[in-house]
Design a protein around this motif. Structure first.
Motif, PDB file in Angstrom:
ATOM      1  N   HIS A  59      11.252  68.161  64.189  1.00  0.00           N
ATOM      2  CA  HIS A  59      11.929  67.527  63.581  1.00  0.00           C
ATOM      3  C   HIS A  59      12.910  68.177  63.505  1.00  0.00           C
ATOM      4  O   HIS A  59      12.954  69.666  63.689  1.00  0.00           O
ATOM      5  CB  HIS A  59      11.783  67.702  62.065  1.00  0.00           C
ATOM      6  N   GLN A  60      14.140  67.892  63.602  1.00  0.00           N
ATOM      7  CA  GLN A  60      15.404  68.578  63.382  1.00  0.00           C
ATOM      8  C   GLN A  60      16.590  67.872  62.613  1.00  0.00           C
ATOM      9  O   GLN A  60      16.913  66.516  62.446  1.00  0.00           O
ATOM     10  CB  GLN A  60      16.358  68.987  64.615  1.00  0.00           C
ATOM     11  N   LEU A  61      17.060  68.929  61.559  1.00  0.00           N
ATOM     12  CA  LEU A  61      18.115  68.715  61.177  1.00  0.00           C
ATOM     13  C   LEU A  61      19.107  68.518  61.416  1.00  0.00           C
ATOM     14  O   LEU A  61      19.866  69.865  61.221  1.00  0.00           O
ATOM     15  CB  LEU A  61      17.826  68.782  59.599  1.00  0.00           C
ATOM     16  N   CYS A  62      20.204  67.999  60.975  1.00  0.00           N
ATOM     17  CA  CYS A  62      21.679  68.056  61.254  1.00  0.00           C
ATOM     18  C   CYS A  62      22.658  67.602  60.317  1.00  0.00           C
ATOM     19  O   CYS A  62      22.392  66.353  59.821  1.00  0.00           O
ATOM     20  CB  CYS A  62      22.006  67.312  62.405  1.00  0.00           C
ATOM     21  N   TYR A 106      16.112  63.950  62.849  1.00  0.00           N
ATOM     22  CA  TYR A 106      15.471  63.471  64.034  1.00  0.00           C
ATOM     23  C   TYR A 106      13.982  63.857  64.214  1.00  0.00           C
ATOM     24  O   TYR A 106      13.680  65.086  64.302  1.00  0.00           O
ATOM     25  CB  TYR A 106      16.119  64.175  65.422  1.00  0.00           C
ATOM     26  N   GLY A 107      13.354  62.978  64.158  1.00  0.00           N
ATOM     27  CA  GLY A 107      12.130  63.061  65.926  1.00  0.00           C
ATOM     28  C   GLY A 107      12.292  63.457  67.089  1.00  0.00           C
ATOM     29  O   GLY A 107      12.867  62.916  67.423  1.00  0.00           O
ATOM     30  N   ASP A 113      14.109  67.778  73.874  1.00  0.00           N
ATOM     31  CA  ASP A 113      13.483  66.321  73.981  1.00  0.00           C
ATOM     32  C   ASP A 113      15.062  66.146  73.947  1.00  0.00           C
ATOM     33  O   ASP A 113      15.500  66.737  72.980  1.00  0.00           O
ATOM     34  CB  ASP A 113      13.025  65.924  72.700  1.00  0.00           C
ATOM     35  N   ARG A 114      15.406  65.128  74.869  1.00  0.00           N
ATOM     36  CA  ARG A 114      16.730  64.837  75.276  1.00  0.00           C
ATOM     37  C   ARG A 114      16.576  63.648  74.484  1.00  0.00           C
ATOM     38  O   ARG A 114      17.921  62.873  74.534  1.00  0.00           O
ATOM     39  CB  ARG A 114      17.325  64.560  76.937  1.00  0.00           C
ATOM     40  N   SER A 115      15.863  62.227  74.138  1.00  0.00           N
ATOM     41  CA  SER A 115      16.471  61.361  73.250  1.00  0.00           C
ATOM     42  C   SER A 115      15.666  61.572  72.181  1.00  0.00           C
ATOM     43  O   SER A 115      14.598  61.135  71.942  1.00  0.00           O
ATOM     44  CB  SER A 115      15.822  59.806  74.281  1.00  0.00           C
ATOM     45  N   PRO A 116      16.388  62.772  70.766  1.00  0.00           N
ATOM     46  CA  PRO A 116      15.439  62.231  69.949  1.00  0.00           C
ATOM     47  C   PRO A 116      15.409  61.034  69.404  1.00  0.00           C
ATOM     48  O   PRO A 116      16.958  60.388  69.124  1.00  0.00           O
ATOM     49  CB  PRO A 116      16.504  63.240  69.411  1.00  0.00           C
TER      50      PRO A 116
END
Length: 130
Positions: A59-62, A106-107, A113-116
């Motif tokens: 996971h990434q949070l923006c 985002y997953g 990964d270039r396509s989250p």
């Protein structure tokens, strides 16, 4: 009667198996917090946290901002993590008006990964700059 009862019991058994084998939906949530008001030149801290129980994703949070007719743009993103993500951004506003913020989770299938995949977005919070 026994034959009819056996058919009903069999049908109920098949229905329960079909329900158990149905699709499973991942659960997740994203929350963002910010002050309701701020003064011009004053520091504004915006924090967000989010997570999702979907298997196979990092996971990434923006944090995203929309203010003064500029449209939505990313302010800051968290590190890519396995589990819940958190991010905090600090800034100031040089003029009066409304700043809107939201957080998007985002997953990713790998750290590069270039396509989250967009999993969840928070509600929008507004900071009134005076």
């Amino acid at each position: 009667m026994r034959g009819g009862r056996a058919v009903v019991v069999g049908a109920l058994g098949l229905a329960s198996v079909a329900l158990a084998a149905g699709p499973v939906f991942a659960k997740g949530a994203v929350d963002v917090t910010a002050p309701r008001t701020a003064h011009v030149g004053e520091s504004i801290a915006v924090a967000a946290q989010g997570g999702d129980d979907s298997a196979g994703y990092l996971h990434q949070l923006c944090l995203e901002e929309n203010g003064f007719g500029e449209g939505w743009h990313q302010e800051k993103c968290s590190a890519v993590v396995d589990g819940d993500a958190r991010v905090t951004a600090h800034g100031t506003s040089a003029r009066r008006g409304d700043l809107k913020f939201r957080a998007v989770l985002y997953g990713l299938t790998s750290r590069h990964d270039r396509s989250p995949v967009r999993l969840h977005a928070s509600d929008v919070v507004t900071v009134h700059v005076r």
